[in-house]
Design a protein around this motif. Structure first.
Motif, PDB file in Angstrom:
ATOM      1  N   GLU A  16       0.763  -1.103  -0.036  1.00  0.00           N
ATOM      2  CA  GLU A  16       0.566  -0.145  -0.208  1.00  0.00           C
ATOM      3  C   GLU A  16       1.039   1.058   0.017  1.00  0.00           C
ATOM      4  O   GLU A  16       1.973   1.817   1.074  1.00  0.00           O
ATOM      5  CB  GLU A  16      -0.730   0.231   1.143  1.00  0.00           C
ATOM      6  CG  GLU A  16      -1.844   1.125   1.199  1.00  0.00           C
ATOM      7  CD  GLU A  16      -3.039   1.130   2.619  1.00  0.00           C
ATOM      8  OE1 GLU A  16      -3.374   2.013   2.371  1.00  0.00           O
ATOM      9  OE2 GLU A  16      -2.520  -0.009   3.444  1.00  0.00           O
ATOM     10  N   PHE A  17       0.365   2.387  -0.671  1.00  0.00           N
ATOM     11  CA  PHE A  17       1.835   3.296  -1.163  1.00  0.00           C
ATOM     12  C   PHE A  17       0.836   4.694   0.019  1.00  0.00           C
ATOM     13  O   PHE A  17      -0.071   4.888  -0.416  1.00  0.00           O
ATOM     14  CB  PHE A  17       1.337   3.479  -2.444  1.00  0.00           C
ATOM     15  CG  PHE A  17       2.730   2.477  -3.652  1.00  0.00           C
ATOM     16  CD1 PHE A  17       3.684   3.168  -3.993  1.00  0.00           C
ATOM     17  CD2 PHE A  17       1.795   1.424  -3.989  1.00  0.00           C
ATOM     18  CE1 PHE A  17       4.752   1.748  -4.575  1.00  0.00           C
ATOM     19  CE2 PHE A  17       2.566   0.702  -4.604  1.00  0.00           C
ATOM     20  CZ  PHE A  17       3.417   0.932  -5.333  1.00  0.00           C
ATOM     21  N   PHE A  18       2.061   5.194  -0.026  1.00  0.00           N
ATOM     22  CA  PHE A  18       1.226   6.276   1.136  1.00  0.00           C
ATOM     23  C   PHE A  18       2.153   7.406   0.486  1.00  0.00           C
ATOM     24  O   PHE A  18       2.056   7.543  -1.008  1.00  0.00           O
ATOM     25  CB  PHE A  18       2.690   6.193   2.719  1.00  0.00           C
ATOM     26  CG  PHE A  18       1.263   5.032   3.716  1.00  0.00           C
ATOM     27  CD1 PHE A  18       0.274   4.528   3.012  1.00  0.00           C
ATOM     28  CD2 PHE A  18       1.837   4.912   4.829  1.00  0.00           C
ATOM     29  CE1 PHE A  18      -0.298   3.454   3.938  1.00  0.00           C
ATOM     30  CE2 PHE A  18       1.179   3.358   5.552  1.00  0.00           C
ATOM     31  CZ  PHE A  18      -0.760   3.068   4.711  1.00  0.00           C
ATOM     32  N   GLU A  19       2.728   8.034   1.210  1.00  0.00           N
ATOM     33  CA  GLU A  19       3.381   9.644   0.815  1.00  0.00           C
ATOM     34  C   GLU A  19       4.664   9.229  -0.251  1.00  0.00           C
ATOM     35  O   GLU A  19       5.290   7.989  -0.087  1.00  0.00           O
ATOM     36  CB  GLU A  19       4.073  10.847   1.523  1.00  0.00           C
ATOM     37  CG  GLU A  19       4.200   9.732   2.797  1.00  0.00           C
ATOM     38  CD  GLU A  19       4.339  10.860   4.512  1.00  0.00           C
ATOM     39  OE1 GLU A  19       4.894  11.689   3.985  1.00  0.00           O
ATOM     40  OE2 GLU A  19       4.931  10.599   5.100  1.00  0.00           O
ATOM     41  N   GLU A  20       4.884   9.960  -1.281  1.00  0.00           N
ATOM     42  CA  GLU A  20       6.348  10.113  -1.690  1.00  0.00           C
ATOM     43  C   GLU A  20       7.872  11.181  -0.921  1.00  0.00           C
ATOM     44  O   GLU A  20       7.298  11.672   0.049  1.00  0.00           O
ATOM     45  CB  GLU A  20       6.067  11.342  -2.963  1.00  0.00           C
ATOM     46  CG  GLU A  20       6.978  11.339  -3.594  1.00  0.00           C
ATOM     47  CD  GLU A  20       7.292  11.941  -5.016  1.00  0.00           C
ATOM     48  OE1 GLU A  20       7.792  12.559  -5.480  1.00  0.00           O
ATOM     49  OE2 GLU A  20       5.952  11.982  -5.684  1.00  0.00           O
ATOM     50  N   LEU A  21       8.230  10.189  -0.683  1.00  0.00           N
ATOM     51  CA  LEU A  21       9.881  10.652  -0.093  1.00  0.00           C
ATOM     52  C   LEU A  21      10.778  11.080  -0.833  1.00  0.00           C
ATOM     53  O   LEU A  21      11.290  12.299  -0.371  1.00  0.00           O
ATOM     54  CB  LEU A  21      10.008   9.400   0.961  1.00  0.00           C
ATOM     55  CG  LEU A  21       9.146   8.646   1.555  1.00  0.00           C
ATOM     56  CD1 LEU A  21      10.016   8.077   2.008  1.00  0.00           C
ATOM     57  CD2 LEU A  21       9.253   9.683   2.451  1.00  0.00           C
ATOM     58  N   GLN A  31       3.342   0.171   3.504  1.00  0.00           N
ATOM     59  CA  GLN A  31       3.672  -0.430   4.237  1.00  0.00           C
ATOM     60  C   GLN A  31       3.604  -2.110   3.046  1.00  0.00           C
ATOM     61  O   GLN A  31       2.506  -1.826   2.583  1.00  0.00           O
ATOM     62  CB  GLN A  31       2.229  -0.216   4.991  1.00  0.00           C
ATOM     63  CG  GLN A  31       2.229   0.339   5.941  1.00  0.00           C
ATOM     64  CD  GLN A  31       0.887   0.089   7.130  1.00  0.00           C
ATOM     65  OE1 GLN A  31      -0.336  -0.536   6.929  1.00  0.00           O
ATOM     66  NE2 GLN A  31       0.727   1.034   8.066  1.00  0.00           N
ATOM     67  N   LEU A  32       3.934  -3.203   4.298  1.00  0.00           N
ATOM     68  CA  LEU A  32       4.227  -4.110   3.349  1.00  0.00           C
ATOM     69  C   LEU A  32       2.898  -4.820   4.092  1.00  0.00           C
ATOM     70  O   LEU A  32       3.749  -5.448   5.095  1.00  0.00           O
ATOM     71  CB  LEU A  32       5.346  -4.561   3.294  1.00  0.00           C
ATOM     72  CG  LEU A  32       5.678  -6.345   2.613  1.00  0.00           C
ATOM     73  CD1 LEU A  32       5.111  -6.070   1.167  1.00  0.00           C
ATOM     74  CD2 LEU A  32       7.091  -6.541   2.634  1.00  0.00           C
ATOM     75  N   THR A  33       2.489  -6.455   3.024  1.00  0.00           N
ATOM     76  CA  THR A  33       1.909  -7.527   4.072  1.00  0.00           C
ATOM     77  C   THR A  33       2.289  -8.363   3.725  1.00  0.00           C
ATOM     78  O   THR A  33       2.937  -8.892   2.003  1.00  0.00           O
ATOM     79  CB  THR A  33       0.279  -7.570   3.553  1.00  0.00           C
ATOM     80  OG1 THR A  33      -0.106  -6.575   3.836  1.00  0.00           O
ATOM     81  CG2 THR A  33      -0.129  -8.650   4.585  1.00  0.00           C
ATOM     82  N   GLN A  34       3.509  -9.002   5.086  1.00  0.00           N
ATOM     83  CA  GLN A  34       4.294 -10.322   4.000  1.00  0.00           C
ATOM     84  C   GLN A  34       3.408 -11.686   4.210  1.00  0.00           C
ATOM     85  O   GLN A  34       2.286 -11.458   5.176  1.00  0.00           O
ATOM     86  CB  GLN A  34       5.856 -10.297   5.464  1.00  0.00           C
ATOM     87  CG  GLN A  34       6.494  -9.268   5.446  1.00  0.00           C
ATOM     88  CD  GLN A  34       7.379  -8.823   6.346  1.00  0.00           C
ATOM     89  OE1 GLN A  34       7.298  -9.436   7.493  1.00  0.00           O
ATOM     90  NE2 GLN A  34       9.021  -8.548   6.070  1.00  0.00           N
ATOM     91  N   THR A  35       4.701 -12.755   4.239  1.00  0.00           N
ATOM     92  CA  THR A  35       3.209 -14.116   3.807  1.00  0.00           C
ATOM     93  C   THR A  35       2.850 -14.233   4.791  1.00  0.00           C
ATOM     94  O   THR A  35       2.048 -14.339   5.308  1.00  0.00           O
ATOM     95  CB  THR A  35       4.487 -15.138   3.328  1.00  0.00           C
ATOM     96  OG1 THR A  35       5.154 -15.125   4.424  1.00  0.00           O
ATOM     97  CG2 THR A  35       5.155 -14.583   2.194  1.00  0.00           C
ATOM     98  N   ASN A  36       2.955 -13.979   6.101  1.00  0.00           N
ATOM     99  CA  ASN A  36       2.342 -14.549   7.795  1.00  0.00           C
ATOM    100  C   ASN A  36       2.137 -13.056   8.486  1.00  0.00           C
ATOM    101  O   ASN A  36       1.490 -13.477   9.817  1.00  0.00           O
ATOM    102  CB  ASN A  36       3.831 -14.447   8.643  1.00  0.00           C
ATOM    103  CG  ASN A  36       4.822 -12.975   8.529  1.00  0.00           C
ATOM    104  OD1 ASN A  36       4.334 -11.615   8.459  1.00  0.00           O
ATOM    105  ND2 ASN A  36       5.321 -13.007   9.896  1.00  0.00           N
ATOM    106  N   LYS A  37       1.431 -11.983   7.203  1.00  0.00           N
ATOM    107  CA  LYS A  37       0.253 -11.571   7.319  1.00  0.00           C
ATOM    108  C   LYS A  37       0.185 -10.564   8.867  1.00  0.00           C
ATOM    109  O   LYS A  37      -0.108  -9.993   8.852  1.00  0.00           O
ATOM    110  CB  LYS A  37      -0.765 -11.976   8.184  1.00  0.00           C
ATOM    111  CG  LYS A  37      -1.924 -13.854   7.366  1.00  0.00           C
ATOM    112  CD  LYS A  37      -1.891 -12.856   5.844  1.00  0.00           C
ATOM    113  CE  LYS A  37      -2.549 -13.809   4.954  1.00  0.00           C
ATOM    114  NZ  LYS A  37      -2.948 -13.657   3.716  1.00  0.00           N
ATOM    115  N   LYS A  38       1.771 -10.141   8.226  1.00  0.00           N
ATOM    116  CA  LYS A  38       2.410  -9.197   9.860  1.00  0.00           C
ATOM    117  C   LYS A  38       2.676  -7.924   8.374  1.00  0.00           C
ATOM    118  O   LYS A  38       3.213  -7.928   7.551  1.00  0.00           O
ATOM    119  CB  LYS A  38       4.859  -9.588  10.256  1.00  0.00           C
ATOM    120  CG  LYS A  38       4.522  -8.627  10.997  1.00  0.00           C
ATOM    121  CD  LYS A  38       6.026  -8.920  11.552  1.00  0.00           C
ATOM    122  CE  LYS A  38       6.552  -8.039  12.570  1.00  0.00           C
ATOM    123  NZ  LYS A  38       7.661  -8.282  12.436  1.00  0.00           N
TER     124      LYS A  38
END
Length: 688
Positions: free
Chosen positions: A413-418, A430-437
């Motif tokens: 999920e993309f948020f702000e431009e750095l 934000q990244l949702t990893q394979t373990n749902k973390k």
């Protein structure tokens, strides 16, 4: 008295007369048309300081000075040169012959010069005595011999003044027929090889007494006194070995077809590279590039660098070997086919002849069927082996990318431009990893419609950084390569880049950092750089803006190029279209584009300065061209306020002019760790 004895007597008398007149007339001048010319005389050189260059030569001596005076001045001047630590070794070997030939130019026709000189003395004497003829009596028992002497002297003087119209009268350094330093070599010394040394010599009180040639006033002459300067050129050399630093060919056109410019026009300090003097051929001084290059004219820039497109000798050799092997293989194949064709022809004839025999059932059709099956089987095996041979290269590429977890765009999920880096935009997400973390990440996205080369560079960077695993290096968490935009995913550092962190914790914001915290930041960066240099990585852009800070004052090195637009004033175009951080670079990187671990150490010294200056821009208040001048003239950054002396001394060591004398990252890490542990020990012992 025979003719030989007469000649000896005449010359003896002339020498006595000339010696008396010379001693009497040392300080006289000849007035001609309203201006004065100082005349000189030729003498045999009998000194020692210039013996290697002037032995048995007649040299021109200016008036008001003796050859002994010049000898003493030359000894003093050469003594200054031998003790000088500023003179380049490539220039030093030409110093003594240059001084000798400048102070004592060789007379081409010494006898004629001396006759002109004493004729001038006689004219001055006549004028001094009211144009009356001064008589000098020579006593001789043989009046016939004396008459012959006066007659020969008159004829010789008339011959000198009537036939030699090329020389002015009386003889001077500028007018006389002297053998002086070759003008081309003089100009190479003054303008290229010994530019700094020549300028110092002209102003030096001791060397100035000897006199340094003014190259512009030296006449062009093929018969001149050479200093032995050679321009290294090999017209037969049409390829280069290794990086081309030893290439001495005559290619003087870049790969784009532009004419190369003369090196001395754009590199004012080429004394360390004698292969560059007096030419515009492609070279690679100091192994600055991967192949020979040169400066070319570019209207959009003051100067520009381009490679020359010269082939590598190894490639040419292999090409020749492959060509020879190919021709040999082709020849063998042709011979083999011819033999095979002849055998088949002979078999065919035999089968045709025996077609009506009882053995006709075992004809070529039966054989050809079996052969066809065998060939078909052979082709299947061959195709299988080809696929098997091709698999390892594909597996290597896949394994390089499979070392990193792969995700899809739905996982991010993309948020702000750095900011914006070399490949495109950089985002917080934000990244949702394979373990749902779910974890915060920095997303480095490849711009849309990127060229094939840019895509290859993007993948190449993934393969390179996939091997980097260190607590002070921002590590890659995963990639997205199944669908555009292709992305690299990095751990997100909550407190942003170090530069902004230092400013936000500075006295300007009514905050401050402890000495222990300064050391903690510097120690982590040095350990990260020690890891990179140990794995043969050169960062090229180490600065506070490229270090990220996480919670708990965890600092990690990155090279995202984050917010490059914000830090645009930190970059400058030098000699090429690339933007370079000149305020963090040593002179060898600015001048020759040479980036090494040692240049990273220089940059680390500047990062230390940034840390203790709370993020102040190095050389603030100066423009980028002014900064380049400051660095080249060794005007280093001053000690920041409240910076410990030991830390500033470490900065100075990192900025040593000679790269090999800078400390290693291992040494820097050891020192910082020792200081850090010492501060902790002192803090623990201090009563609360």
């Amino acid at each position: 008295m025979n003719f030989h004895c007469q000649c000896v007597l005449v010359h003896y008398i002339v020498l006595i007369a000339l010696k008396d007149i010379y001693v009497w007339s040392q300080n006289m001048t000849y007035e001609n048309n309203g201006f004065h010319q100082s005349s000189g005389i030729c003498q045999l050189y009998t000194g020692t300081i210039c013996q290697d260059f002037l032995k048995n030569a007649h040299v021109f001596i200016d008036p008001n000075v003796t050859i002994n005076d010049l000898e003493e001045r030359l000894k003093a001047a050469y003594g200054v040169i031998k003790e000088s630590k500023d003179m380049n070794s490539n220039c030093r070997k030409y110093a003594l012959p240059s001084l000798c030939f400048s102070a004592l130019p060789i007379c081409r026709t010494p006898e004629r010069t001396n006759l002109l000189y004493f004729a001038n003395v006689a004219m001055i004497t006549n004028k001094y005595n009211g144009n009356s003829t001064r008589k000098r009596r020579f006593v001789s028992k043989d009046t016939k011999t004396m008459h012959l002497f006066h007659k020969k002297k008159s004829v010789y003087f008339n011959d000198v003044f009537t036939t030699d119209v090329s020389s002015k009268y009386p003889p001077t350094r500028e007018s006389e027929n002297l053998k002086r330093i070759c003008r081309e070599e003089c100009e190479l010394l003054e303008n290229e090889l010994c530019q700094k040394e020549y300028a110092i010599a002209k102003r030096h009180p001791v060397i100035g007494l000897v006199g340094v040639e003014d190259c512009e006033k030296i006449p062009q002459h093929k018969d001149c006194s050479t200093l032995g300067i050679t321009i290294e050129v090999d017209e037969t050399e049409d390829c280069y070995w290794e990086d081309g630093s030893s290439y001495r060919g005559v290619q003087n056109v870049s790969s784009s077809g532009k004419s190369c410019l003369r090196w001395s026009w754009l590199m004012k300090e080429i004394s360390d590279f004698p292969e560059l003097i007096g030419q515009n051929y492609c070279r690679n001084p100091g192994s600055a590039e991967k192949s020979p290059w040169c400066f070319v004219d570019d209207r959009s820039l003051d100067r520009n660098i381009e490679p020359c497109g010269i082939p590598k000798c190894v490639d040419k050799i292999w090409l020749s070997i492959i060509s020879i092997l190919g021709l040999t293989a082709l020849f063998v194949i042709v011979i083999f086919l011819m033999v095979l064709f002849r055998r088949k022809s002979s078999r065919g004839m035999k089968n045709i002849q025996n077609i009506n025999t009882p053995n006709a059932g075992n004809n070529i059709y039966g054989n050809s069927q079996s052969n066809t099956n065998q060939d078909a089987g052979g082709r299947v095996i061959l195709n299988s082996s080809m696929e098997h041979v091709g698999m390892p290269s594909k597996n290597i590429e896949k394994n390089g990318l499979l070392r990193i977890p792969h995700f899809t765009l739905q996982d991010v999920e993309f948020f702000e431009e750095l900011g914006e880096g070399a490949f495109g935009k950089v985002y917080k997400g934000q990244l949702t990893q394979t373990n749902k973390k779910v974890v915060n990440v920095a997303i480095k996205a490849l711009k849309e419609n990127a060229s094939v080369k840019t895509q290859q560079d993007f993948r190449r960077e993934i393969e390179l950084i996939s091997d980097l695993k260190h607590q002070n290096i921002v590590c890659i968490l995963g990639v997205i390569l199944n669908k555009e935009p292709f992305c690299m995913l990095f751990e997100y550092m909550a407190n942003g880049d170090l530069h902004e962190f230092l400013i936000s914790n500075s006295p300007v914001e009514k905050k401050s950092l402890l000495q222990l915290e300064f050391l903690q930041i510097a120690m982590q960066i040095s350990e990260g750089m020690e890891y990179l240099s140990g794995h043969h990585y050169v960062h090229r852009d180490l600065a506070a803006r490229n270090c990220l800070v996480n919670e708990g004052l965890i600092v990690k090195i990155s090279d995202f190029g984050l917010s490059r637009d914000i830090y645009s004033s930190d970059y400058y175009r030098v000699q090429s279209k690339s933007l370079l951080p000149v305020r963090w670079m040593p002179s060898e990187s600015i001048l020759y584009g040479k980036f090494t671990t040692e240049s990273d150490i220089w940059s680390f010294g500047v990062v230390l300065w940034e840390i203790y200056s709370y993020g102040m821009q190095p050389y603030y208040g100066y423009s980028n061209p002014e900064v380049i001048h400051l660095i080249r003239s060794r005007q280093l950054l001053s000690c920041p306020e409240n910076c410990p002396t030991a830390v500033y001394s470490l900065m100075i060591e990192c900025w040593h002019e000679q790269a090999v004398k800078r400390p290693t990252f291992a040494d820097i890490s050891h020192r910082l760790k020792t200081w850090y542990e010492g501060h902790i020990k002192i803090s623990n012992q201090t009563p609360k």
